[in-house]
Design a protein around this motif. Structure first.
Motif, PDB file in Angstrom:
ATOM      1  N   CYS A  42       0.835  -1.203   0.000  1.00 51.64           N
ATOM      2  CA  CYS A  42       0.000   0.000   0.000  1.00 51.64           C
ATOM      3  C   CYS A  42       0.870   1.253   0.000  1.00 51.64           C
ATOM      4  O   CYS A  42       0.602   2.213  -0.728  1.00 51.64           O
ATOM      5  N   SER A  54       0.890   3.939  -2.932  1.00 47.98           N
ATOM      6  CA  SER A  54       0.405   5.284  -2.645  1.00 47.98           C
ATOM      7  C   SER A  54       1.198   6.309  -3.450  1.00 47.98           C
ATOM      8  O   SER A  54       0.664   7.339  -3.848  1.00 47.98           O
ATOM      9  N   SER A  57      -0.402   6.498  -6.673  1.00 47.16           N
ATOM     10  CA  SER A  57      -1.687   7.189  -6.529  1.00 47.16           C
ATOM     11  C   SER A  57      -1.472   8.698  -6.422  1.00 47.16           C
ATOM     12  O   SER A  57      -2.295   9.482  -6.897  1.00 47.16           O
ATOM     13  N   ILE A 115     -12.242  11.296  -7.011  1.00 47.45           N
ATOM     14  CA  ILE A 115     -12.106   9.816  -7.023  1.00 47.45           C
ATOM     15  C   ILE A 115     -10.651   9.443  -6.692  1.00 47.45           C
ATOM     16  O   ILE A 115     -10.375   8.547  -5.896  1.00 47.45           O
ATOM     17  N   ALA A 116      -9.715  10.215  -7.290  1.00 42.83           N
ATOM     18  CA  ALA A 116      -8.292   9.950  -7.014  1.00 42.83           C
ATOM     19  C   ALA A 116      -7.975  10.178  -5.539  1.00 42.83           C
ATOM     20  O   ALA A 116      -7.182   9.437  -4.927  1.00 42.83           O
ATOM     21  N   TRP A 136      -9.352   7.235  -3.508  1.00 40.44           N
ATOM     22  CA  TRP A 136      -8.486   6.069  -3.766  1.00 40.44           C
ATOM     23  C   TRP A 136      -7.213   6.153  -2.911  1.00 40.44           C
ATOM     24  O   TRP A 136      -6.830   5.210  -2.220  1.00 40.44           O
ATOM     25  N   ILE A 191      -6.053   3.765   0.260  1.00 35.05           N
ATOM     26  CA  ILE A 191      -4.765   3.053   0.318  1.00 35.05           C
ATOM     27  C   ILE A 191      -4.027   3.385   1.617  1.00 35.05           C
ATOM     28  O   ILE A 191      -3.481   2.501   2.297  1.00 35.05           O
TER      29      ILE A 191
END
Ligand code: ATP
Ligand code: MG
Length: 620
Positions: A70, A74, A77, A99-100, A103, A107
């Protein structure tokens, strides 16, 4: 006195010969027979213990893996968020940006929670492993023969078991928190980096692996240093305990100054070894710090240059920089953790090599119990024995003792009397011939059966640093407090016990130092009363008593001997005058054998002893 008699009858009347409680087999993690193969193999040793608790270990390492994944993802992300924000300027639709954000937040949440789940399982499991390791090592250590301990310092051995427990906890923790995370970090980061820029990814992979290999080589180079530090630290512990334990002796001979100087010398050499070991680690850290600084600067310049020529987005720059840091810092963490791992592995390895040498002899797999409750027939058949160093002490030694017979062993110092008793107790093993109890070779008997059929009153009575009550009960765990009191009464101990500060609850001090030699011996006699075994071994059982106390205790001993096979060693022949048989030993051989009155009449060594003692002890 009448009460004493009643209590004694109660005790001696119940000849149940209950075997003493032995450790619960379900507590054994790795059986004794498997342990010696791990001497010098600390990693395999630890893996074996981890396998025994497989599920929680999988949970710990699984969740650490998830958390690290994760953390790495990240950064991709973040890149996604930065690039999405760049594409969707304020005023246009910002839904993809949110949305990002969700997300990324998800994470981060999974990352943090996973660490906690791993931590939760680790708190229980890693501690449990230290328990397994110490329990097994203690069991194995205490299974060694008398000879093993006379060659080593027992106090240092006990300290080593704690060291092994701590080392296994530290090693597991290092693996979970300091080795697995940077390893995974580096691998996943490299994968991501390659997806952005294959060239940059490959270059940094090559550099990271070269760095890791260099660190590892340097860390391994220090292994010998760390081992010698572990060895000398354990040695110092043992030396200190030896001196502190023998302080009265040290003072008596005015050796305090000598011992202090000696220890200072030992400390100096230990500190020198430790200093070298730590400096080795610092050099390792320094090399890594310099290389990392150079590589990070190079990476920064490279990616900013790519952005400048339009070959990378802002998101790419952010991601590559964060991944680059992760990889390079990952190798540093890994290097430091590896050094510590090498140190602790060395410490564990040193302990395993010392303790896990094969036992001189095991309880055989087919070891058995007596077919019927033992009656106490003892026979030595053609026994040949010598200590590891030295000539034969017993040569073709034959002695048969019928159940319920009282036999006194007599002879000059060094004639082998204590050796005969040690062989009967299986403290040493015969080189030839056999020692039998009730027709069964004692080598075929289980430890439980052998110990259950005899009680011993030794010359040098060992007491544990526990209460008087617990010391008398030792060897008969099921006995009630009343039984213990009755046994104490029977051994004429009650008067002096009640005079102690807390009576039966008084703690007797290290090895029983708070009691006199005679009091310790009387406690041992009480212990034998309580144990109620068919064979009674008395090794100078009344040597520490003055003539008056001996006179008192003779009566108690006499009752204790009723209906039992007794083998007694005594220098003071008055102790043996009511015995059925006297066996006179000379240089490991029997030279006279008969009833006391018979031998007294015969012109032989026994009468010589008697005549000598008549001058020494006027009250005989
Ligand atoms: P004492 O009356 O002094 O107690 P003993 O008859 O009990 O003497 P043992 O202790 O059986 O004599 O010793 C017999 C011989 O074995 C002695 O020569 C002694 O030096 C030797 N011996 C005893 N214990 C050991 C040992 N642990 N290692 C080597 N030799 C030993
Ligand atoms: Mg002896």
């Amino acid at each position: 006195m009448a009460q004493t008699l009643k209590l004694t009858q109660k005790l001696t009347g119940q000849m149940t010969h209950e075997p003493s409680r032995v450790s619960n087999d379900s507590e054994i993690t790795v059986p004794d027979t498997d342990l010696p193969q791990y001497a010098g193999h600390p990693v395999r040793f630890l893996m074996r213990y981890a396998r025994n608790r497989a599920f929680p270990h999988v949970m710990v390492f699984g969740f650490v893996g998830l958390a690290v994944s994760c953390a790495v993802f990240s950064s991709s992300s973040i890149r996604h968020l930065v690039d999405t924000m760049n594409q969707h300027k304020a005023g246009t639709s910002v839904r993809p940006v949110w949305i990002a954000v969700i997300w990324l937040a998800g994470i981060i949440a999974v990352d943090n929670l996973s660490w906690r789940v791993a931590g939760w399982y680790a708190a229980k499991t890693f501690v449990a492993v230290t328990g397994d390791v110490r329990r097994d090592l203690f069991r194995y250590l205490t299974g060694h023969s008398t000879g093993y301990f006379s060659d080593r310092m027992p106090a240092a051995l006990a300290a080593r078991i704690s060291t092994a427990g701590n080392a296994s906890f530290t090693l597991e923790s290092l693996l979970a928190w300091n080795i697995l995370p940077p390893c995974l970090n580096v691998l996943l980061s490299i994968g991501l980096m390659i997806s952005v820029s294959p060239l940059m990814g490959s270059v940094i992979t090559a550099l990271a692996f070269t760095l890791a290999a260099l660190m590892f080589r340097m860390a391994r180079g220090g292994k010998k240093l760390h081992s010698s530090y572990a060895g000398s630290a354990a040695n110092i512990d043992g030396e200190m305990q030896d001196v502190v334990g023998n302080l009265p002796l040290v003072r008596t001979f005015g050796m305090l100054g000598f011992e202090r100087t000696r220890l200072a010398g030992l400390l100096d050499s230990e500190m020198a070894v430790r200093g070298v070991s730590l400096r080795n680690m610092e050099i390792l850290r320094l090399v890594h710090a310099v290389l990392t600084a150079i590589l990070t600067a190079g990476l920064l310049v490279w990616i900013v240059w790519l952005w400048q020529v339009g070959a990378a987005t802002v998101g790419d720059v952010v991601m590559v920089v964060s991944l680059g840091f992760m990889i390079l810092h990952g190798t540093r963490d890994l290097a430091v953790a590896l050094v510590e791992t090498v140190q602790h592995t060395a410490r564990l390895g040193e302990t395993l090599s010392t303790i896990l040498i094969p036992h001189e002899m095991h309880d055989r797999a087919d070891a058995r119990d007596f077919p019927t409750p033992p009656k106490g027939e003892v026979s030595f058949q053609d026994v040949v024995f010598h200590y590891p160093t030295g000539p034969n002490v017993l040569e073709h030694f034959n002695l048969h003792v019928a159940p319920g017979t009282r036999v006194g062993l007599v002879g000059r110092s060094g004639s082998g009397k204590s050796t005969v008793l040690a062989l009967l107790q299986r403290q040493r093993y015969v080189q030839d011939g056999a020692v039998m109890i009730d027709g069964v070779n004692i080598l075929d008997l289980s430890e439980k059966a052998l110990r259950g059929c005899m009680s011993v009153v030794p010359q040098d009575v060992s007491l544990l640093r526990r209460s008087v009550m617990d010391n008398i009960r030792y060897g008969t765990p099921g006995a009630s407090d009343d039984d213990v009191r009755a046994a104490a009464e029977a051994a004429e101990c009650t008067d002096f016990i009640m005079a102690l500060p807390e009576g039966f609850a008084t703690e007797v001090g290290d090895r029983g130092v708070k009691l006199s030699g005679g009091q310790r011996q009387r406690l041992a006699i009480a212990r034998a009363f309580l144990r109620n075994a068919p064979i009674l071994i008395l090794d100078e059982a009344t040597s520490a008593l003055d003539s008056e106390s001996e006179h008192h205790i003779q009566e108690a001993l006499h009752r204790l001997m009723q209906g039992r096979t007794v083998i007694a060693v005594a220098h003071r022949l008055s102790t043996l005058k009511d015995f059925d048989r006297i066996v006179v030993m000379q240089k490991g051989k029997i030279v006279e054998d008969g009833s006391p009155s018979e031998l007294e009449r015969r012109d032989g060594p026994y009468r010589e002893f008697l005549e000598l003692q008549a001058f020494d002890i006027p009250d005989l």
